[in-house]
Design a protein around this motif. Structure first.
Motif, mmCIF file in Angstrom:
data_model
loop_
_atom_site.group_PDB
_atom_site.id
_atom_site.type_symbol
_atom_site.label_atom_id
_atom_site.label_comp_id
_atom_site.label_asym_id
_atom_site.label_seq_id
_atom_site.Cartn_x
_atom_site.Cartn_y
_atom_site.Cartn_z
ATOM 1 N N LEU A 1 35.374 24.788 49.282
ATOM 2 C CA LEU A 1 35.619 23.478 49.892
ATOM 3 C C LEU A 1 34.462 22.523 49.623
ATOM 4 O O LEU A 1 34.669 21.341 49.334
ATOM 5 C CB LEU A 1 35.831 23.656 51.395
ATOM 6 N N ALA A 2 33.238 23.024 49.689
ATOM 7 C CA ALA A 2 32.070 22.174 49.462
ATOM 8 C C ALA A 2 32.029 21.619 48.039
ATOM 9 O O ALA A 2 31.525 20.515 47.820
ATOM 10 C CB ALA A 2 30.796 22.959 49.753
ATOM 11 N N THR A 3 32.560 22.362 47.064
ATOM 12 C CA THR A 3 32.515 21.890 45.676
ATOM 13 C C THR A 3 33.341 20.625 45.465
ATOM 14 O O THR A 3 33.141 19.914 44.475
ATOM 15 C CB THR A 3 33.020 22.977 44.708
ATOM 16 N N LEU A 4 34.255 20.327 46.386
ATOM 17 C CA LEU A 4 35.046 19.105 46.252
ATOM 18 C C LEU A 4 34.181 17.859 46.386
ATOM 19 O O LEU A 4 34.591 16.772 45.984
ATOM 20 C CB LEU A 4 36.160 19.085 47.308
ATOM 21 N N ALA A 5 32.990 18.018 46.954
ATOM 22 C CA ALA A 5 32.095 16.867 47.106
ATOM 23 C C ALA A 5 31.692 16.288 45.755
ATOM 24 O O ALA A 5 31.388 15.098 45.651
ATOM 25 C CB ALA A 5 30.851 17.278 47.898
ATOM 26 N N LEU B 1 37.719 33.666 43.837
ATOM 27 C CA LEU B 1 37.882 35.070 43.453
ATOM 28 C C LEU B 1 37.356 35.978 44.561
ATOM 29 O O LEU B 1 37.996 36.975 44.917
ATOM 30 C CB LEU B 1 37.154 35.339 42.140
ATOM 31 N N LEU B 2 36.180 35.636 45.102
ATOM 32 C CA LEU B 2 35.621 36.403 46.212
ATOM 33 C C LEU B 2 36.582 36.424 47.392
ATOM 34 O O LEU B 2 36.844 37.482 47.989
ATOM 35 C CB LEU B 2 34.286 35.793 46.647
ATOM 36 N N ALA B 3 37.128 35.256 47.735
ATOM 37 C CA ALA B 3 38.053 35.171 48.862
ATOM 38 C C ALA B 3 39.313 35.989 48.603
ATOM 39 O O ALA B 3 39.796 36.689 49.499
ATOM 40 C CB ALA B 3 38.419 33.707 49.121
ATOM 41 N N GLY B 4 39.831 35.913 47.373
ATOM 42 C CA GLY B 4 41.038 36.656 47.046
ATOM 43 C C GLY B 4 40.842 38.160 47.144
ATOM 44 O O GLY B 4 41.714 38.891 47.654
ATOM 45 N N TRP C 1 32.939 23.403 39.459
ATOM 46 C CA TRP C 1 34.254 24.003 39.236
ATOM 47 C C TRP C 1 34.134 25.514 39.033
ATOM 48 O O TRP C 1 34.908 26.291 39.604
ATOM 49 C CB TRP C 1 34.898 23.353 38.016
ATOM 50 N N THR C 2 33.156 25.934 38.240
ATOM 51 C CA THR C 2 32.935 27.365 38.021
ATOM 52 C C THR C 2 32.567 28.063 39.320
ATOM 53 O O THR C 2 33.044 29.172 39.617
ATOM 54 C CB THR C 2 31.826 27.578 36.978
ATOM 55 N N LEU C 3 31.714 27.423 40.126
ATOM 56 C CA LEU C 3 31.336 27.979 41.419
ATOM 57 C C LEU C 3 32.558 28.108 42.319
ATOM 58 O O LEU C 3 32.710 29.108 43.042
ATOM 59 C CB LEU C 3 30.282 27.085 42.066
ATOM 60 N N ARG C 4 33.439 27.107 42.293
ATOM 61 C CA ARG C 4 34.655 27.173 43.105
ATOM 62 C C ARG C 4 35.543 28.336 42.685
ATOM 63 O O ARG C 4 36.071 29.066 43.535
ATOM 64 C CB ARG C 4 35.445 25.868 42.983
#
Length: 304
Positions: free
Chosen positions: A132-136, A104-107, A96-99
């Motif tokens: 997206l990968a963190t949803l795994a 933030l980077l994308a924004g 979750w923290t990584l997401r």
């Protein structure tokens, strides 16, 4: 009620993060040079910024919902320590923290689009891919152990990225076709160029889908339709087959029809048919994501 909220949050997160990654990726492989600037062909800045912000808000809500379901408390003062513990001390919290960092980077990267459109989309696509990968970690792969767990996660990553690429491309084409007078040269080029990317996406989704089934259910279909999981999975496969039919229609009929219409100047019928096909295909994709969100909360043995 908590199950319904959980499924709704999972669904909106899937759709939001796939759009974030998929639209940025489409801008990189589908458009060229200054076409990648927001407003030239697609409104990248508002769309991607909204997706990044919404992804963060949905992630906050999902974490609060998870802590609420696991702790059973309702008051915020009592819930906060559980959220803090989950974020700081669990794998779900790390993902979750990584997401949140990736969003933030994308924004931030979106705001650079007018000055450096290509670099901006690269950073957004990177942040979107990580988010997206963190949803795994909220899927079945998190329940495995050892090498099996690692391979399951890798399969999930590839499946999510391929699905995100498809959803983002459908959204991009739908937006291009919404224009009163679409730039036919760009539209025709991107449709033709998507043939290779689309074929690769279908192969990756199909292969990883089969591998995921083997990880979750095993090499058997006996009694699968007796469970809610199996029934939803069967419906998902039927809808996926429908998407393949739409993709084939676009590839072998509507795209050549548009190319012919460009030469004669009578392109309205071709554009209208493409618009209808893309909207229908995107609608089916949205329903599939809803099923995926629901499937992630079930086990194969859960009864109907």
């Amino acid at each position: 009620m908590s199950d319904s909220i959980n499924i709704a949050l999972r669904f909106t997160l899937y759709l939001d993060l796939m759009l974030l990654f998929g639209l940025a990726a489409f801008g990189l492989y589908g458009l060229r040079g200054q076409e990648r600037m927001s407003g030239a062909q697609l409104p990248f800045t508002p769309l991607l910024l909204i997706s990044a912000v919404l992804g963060g808000l949905l992630s906050l809500a999902a974490m609060a919902c998870m802590a609420w379901a696991m702790s059973g408390v309702s008051a915020w003062a009592e819930l906060w320590p559980h959220i803090e513990m989950m974020v700081m001390e669990t794998e779900v919290g790390v993902s979750w923290t990584l997401r949140m960092a990736a969003l933030l980077l994308a924004g931030v990267a979106v705001t650079l689009n007018q000055r450096w459109p290509t670099a901006s989309l690269v950073l957004v696509a990177l942040g979107g891919a990580v988010a997206l990968a963190t949803l795994a970690w909220a899927g079945h792969g998190a329940m495995d152990e050892g090498a099996r767990r690692n391979w399951h996660f890798i399969t999930d990553f590839l499946h999510l990225w391929a699905a995100g690429g498809w959803v983002g491309a459908l959204a991009a084409f739908a937006l291009l076709l919404r224009q009163a007078e679409p730039a036919l040269a760009v539209l025709a080029r991107t449709l033709t160029g998507f043939e290779t990317a689309g074929a690769l996406i279908v192969v990756v989704i199909s292969v990883t889908g089969v591998v995921n089934y083997l990880f979750i259910v095993g090499p058997s279909v006996t009694g699968l339709l007796d469970s809610t999981y199996g029934q939803l999975l069967a419906l998902k496969l039927i809808l996926f087959a429908a998407m393949l039919v739409f993709a084939a229609l676009n590839r072998f009929h509507l795209t050549p029809l548009l190319a012919q219409a460009r030469q004669t100047g009578e392109h309205k019928v071709a554009v209208k048919a493409l618009r209808r096909s893309m909207v229908l295909e995107f609608s089916v994709a949205v329903v599939i994501l809803g099923l995926v969100a629901w499937l992630g909360t079930l086990s194969p043995g859960m009864g109907a």
